[in-house]
Motif scaffolding. Structure first.
Motif, PDB file in Angstrom:
ATOM      1  N   PRO A 240       0.828  -1.215   0.000  1.00 54.17           N
ATOM      2  CA  PRO A 240       0.000   0.000   0.000  1.00 54.17           C
ATOM      3  C   PRO A 240       0.861   1.263   0.000  1.00 54.17           C
ATOM      4  O   PRO A 240       0.457   2.292  -0.540  1.00 54.17           O
ATOM      5  CB  PRO A 240      -0.803  -0.099   1.284  1.00 54.17           C
ATOM      6  N   GLU A 241       2.069   1.180   0.546  1.00 52.21           N
ATOM      7  CA  GLU A 241       2.951   2.367   0.592  1.00 52.21           C
ATOM      8  C   GLU A 241       3.371   2.795  -0.813  1.00 52.21           C
ATOM      9  O   GLU A 241       3.594   3.971  -1.065  1.00 52.21           O
ATOM     10  CB  GLU A 241       4.216   2.096   1.413  1.00 52.21           C
ATOM     11  N   SER A 242       3.501   1.838  -1.717  1.00 50.64           N
ATOM     12  CA  SER A 242       3.940   2.197  -3.078  1.00 50.64           C
ATOM     13  C   SER A 242       2.846   2.940  -3.839  1.00 50.64           C
ATOM     14  O   SER A 242       3.111   3.609  -4.826  1.00 50.64           O
ATOM     15  CB  SER A 242       4.319   0.970  -3.892  1.00 50.64           C
ATOM     16  N   LYS A 243       1.601   2.763  -3.417  1.00 53.37           N
ATOM     17  CA  LYS A 243       0.459   3.455  -4.019  1.00 53.37           C
ATOM     18  C   LYS A 243       0.374   3.239  -5.524  1.00 53.37           C
ATOM     19  O   LYS A 243       0.079   4.180  -6.271  1.00 53.37           O
ATOM     20  CB  LYS A 243       0.508   4.948  -3.701  1.00 53.37           C
ATOM     21  N   VAL A 244       0.712   2.032  -5.977  1.00 50.35           N
ATOM     22  CA  VAL A 244       0.546   1.756  -7.414  1.00 50.35           C
ATOM     23  C   VAL A 244      -0.963   1.701  -7.694  1.00 50.35           C
ATOM     24  O   VAL A 244      -1.674   0.898  -7.091  1.00 50.35           O
ATOM     25  CB  VAL A 244       1.214   0.417  -7.802  1.00 50.35           C
ATOM     26  N   PRO A 245      -1.459   2.556  -8.591  1.00 51.35           N
ATOM     27  CA  PRO A 245      -2.910   2.571  -8.813  1.00 51.35           C
ATOM     28  C   PRO A 245      -3.392   1.367  -9.613  1.00 51.35           C
ATOM     29  O   PRO A 245      -2.722   0.925 -10.536  1.00 51.35           O
ATOM     30  CB  PRO A 245      -3.134   3.867  -9.608  1.00 51.35           C
ATOM     31  N   LYS A 246      -4.529   0.833  -9.215  1.00 50.98           N
ATOM     32  CA  LYS A 246      -5.153  -0.266  -9.956  1.00 50.98           C
ATOM     33  C   LYS A 246      -6.570   0.169 -10.319  1.00 50.98           C
ATOM     34  O   LYS A 246      -7.304   0.659  -9.456  1.00 50.98           O
ATOM     35  CB  LYS A 246      -5.208  -1.537  -9.107  1.00 50.98           C
ATOM     36  N   THR A 247      -6.897  -0.001 -11.576  1.00 48.61           N
ATOM     37  CA  THR A 247      -8.197   0.488 -12.046  1.00 48.61           C
ATOM     38  C   THR A 247      -9.103  -0.686 -12.411  1.00 48.61           C
ATOM     39  O   THR A 247      -8.662  -1.644 -13.051  1.00 48.61           O
ATOM     40  CB  THR A 247      -8.000   1.410 -13.270  1.00 48.61           C
ATOM     41  N   TYR A 248     -10.354  -0.563 -11.994  1.00 47.33           N
ATOM     42  CA  TYR A 248     -11.341  -1.629 -12.216  1.00 47.33           C
ATOM     43  C   TYR A 248     -12.564  -1.052 -12.909  1.00 47.33           C
ATOM     44  O   TYR A 248     -12.988   0.072 -12.619  1.00 47.33           O
ATOM     45  CB  TYR A 248     -11.798  -2.218 -10.885  1.00 47.33           C
TER      46      TYR A 248
ATOM     47  N   TYR B  73     -28.678  -0.777 -14.022  1.00 49.12           N
ATOM     48  CA  TYR B  73     -27.298  -0.928 -13.538  1.00 49.12           C
ATOM     49  C   TYR B  73     -26.443   0.304 -13.825  1.00 49.12           C
ATOM     50  O   TYR B  73     -26.593   0.926 -14.865  1.00 49.12           O
ATOM     51  CB  TYR B  73     -26.633  -2.132 -14.216  1.00 49.12           C
ATOM     52  N   THR B  74     -25.514   0.575 -12.900  1.00 48.75           N
ATOM     53  CA  THR B  74     -24.510   1.610 -13.169  1.00 48.75           C
ATOM     54  C   THR B  74     -23.174   0.933 -13.450  1.00 48.75           C
ATOM     55  O   THR B  74     -22.758   0.029 -12.710  1.00 48.75           O
ATOM     56  CB  THR B  74     -24.359   2.562 -11.966  1.00 48.75           C
ATOM     57  N   PHE B  75     -22.546   1.367 -14.535  1.00 53.98           N
ATOM     58  CA  PHE B  75     -21.185   0.924 -14.843  1.00 53.98           C
ATOM     59  C   PHE B  75     -20.259   2.079 -14.485  1.00 53.98           C
ATOM     60  O   PHE B  75     -20.509   3.217 -14.901  1.00 53.98           O
ATOM     61  CB  PHE B  75     -21.037   0.617 -16.341  1.00 53.98           C
ATOM     62  N   PHE B  76     -19.238   1.801 -13.711  1.00 57.65           N
ATOM     63  CA  PHE B  76     -18.300   2.873 -13.387  1.00 57.65           C
ATOM     64  C   PHE B  76     -16.883   2.322 -13.308  1.00 57.65           C
ATOM     65  O   PHE B  76     -16.668   1.105 -13.235  1.00 57.65           O
ATOM     66  CB  PHE B  76     -18.699   3.588 -12.080  1.00 57.65           C
ATOM     67  N   GLU B  77     -15.932   3.271 -13.351  1.00 55.11           N
ATOM     68  CA  GLU B  77     -14.534   2.889 -13.259  1.00 55.11           C
ATOM     69  C   GLU B  77     -14.011   3.414 -11.931  1.00 55.11           C
ATOM     70  O   GLU B  77     -14.346   4.535 -11.545  1.00 55.11           O
ATOM     71  CB  GLU B  77     -13.799   3.563 -14.417  1.00 55.11           C
TER      72      GLU B  77
END
Ligand code: URA
Length: 243
Positions: free
Chosen positions: A132-140, A181-185
């Motif tokens: 978590p310290e590296s804060k590499v972003p992950k997108t879903y 439904y809602t689709f979101f990122e």
């Protein structure tokens, strides 16, 4: 007390880092008396090894520093991110050819989650991307079980309270509302267990579909589901540049 110097590592870790087996396997080899340090049989996995000076052997053969492998897999639904399953379900290892190397998944995706998963034999790199310290972003990309209001999406942005503490602020973009439904990122910089699902549940909805589309700047692109490729040097250095 564990020594502070970085070059000292426990024996089981040194073996798993050499890329020849998991830490559990290493521990069983050590227990079975197959491992020696500087010619002396050692049967304690927590034995400290100076990786620059000590000579570790398995069955009398020195550990060889393996070349590093970084794979990007498009995980399909219904595959576990573990090596072996007591119930014999499919795992991501069923999707890999024989690599001649022991690779580990960088973090986990749930059984029903699809999308990007990095697999590597570089455990320092894996620790970095997962931390978590590296804060590499992950997108879903998320399909929610109901229409979500702007206020609900704002709650995700601000961070929601979960059983293991509040989540960090997230980047959330509504993609579209379709029927009910809602689709979101959503982009998060932590990787807690079932985090996105739990965040959506905190809003009173459920996740019907979850796809990890990005890890840092790495995108699915034209990778086919169930297939994998090597990370490019550019992708790798972009992930490492945060170290
Ligand atoms: N968040 C989840 O809830 N599940 C995943 O598989 C990944 C992120």
């Amino acid at each position: 007390m564990p020594p502070k110097q970085r070059k000292l590592k426990t024996l089981d870790r040194v073996i798993s880092k050499a890329g020849i087996g998991s830490r559990t396997e290493a521990r069983s080899w050590i227990g079975a008396g197959r491992v020696a340090v500087n010619g002396k049989k050692i049967q304690t996995p927590d034995h400290w090894v100076d990786i620059e000076r000590d000579r570790v052997t398995l069955d009398g053969r020195p550990l060889i520093a393996r070349s590093k492998i970084y794979l990007l897999l498009y995980k399909p639904k219904g595959y576990l991110t573990t090596y072996k399953d007591p119930e014999n379900r499919k795992t991501v290892y069923d999707l890999l050819q024989d690599l001649g190397e022991w690779v580990v998944p960088v973090g986990r995706l749930d059984l029903d989650t699809t999308g990007l998963l990095i697999m590597t034999n570089d455990t320092d790199f894996a620790d970095h991307v997962m931390s978590p310290e590296s804060k590499v972003p992950k997108t879903y990309l998320v399909k929610a079980s109901m229409l979500l209001t702007d206020e609900q999406l704002d709650r995700l942005r601000r961070g929601v309270e979960l059983a293991d503490g509040p989540t960090r602020p997230a980047i959330v973009t509504r993609i579209r509302d379709a029927a009910r439904y809602t689709f979101f990122e959503i982009t998060i910089t932590e990787g807690r267990n079932r985090q996105v699902r739990r965040m959506v549940e905190a809003l009173g909805a459920k996740v019907l579909k979850l796809v990890r589309t990005h890890i840092g700047a790495i995108r699915i692109g034209d990778l086919e589901i169930g297939k994998y490729r090597e990370l490019t040097p550019k992708e790798l250095s972009a992930l490492l540049s945060k170290r």
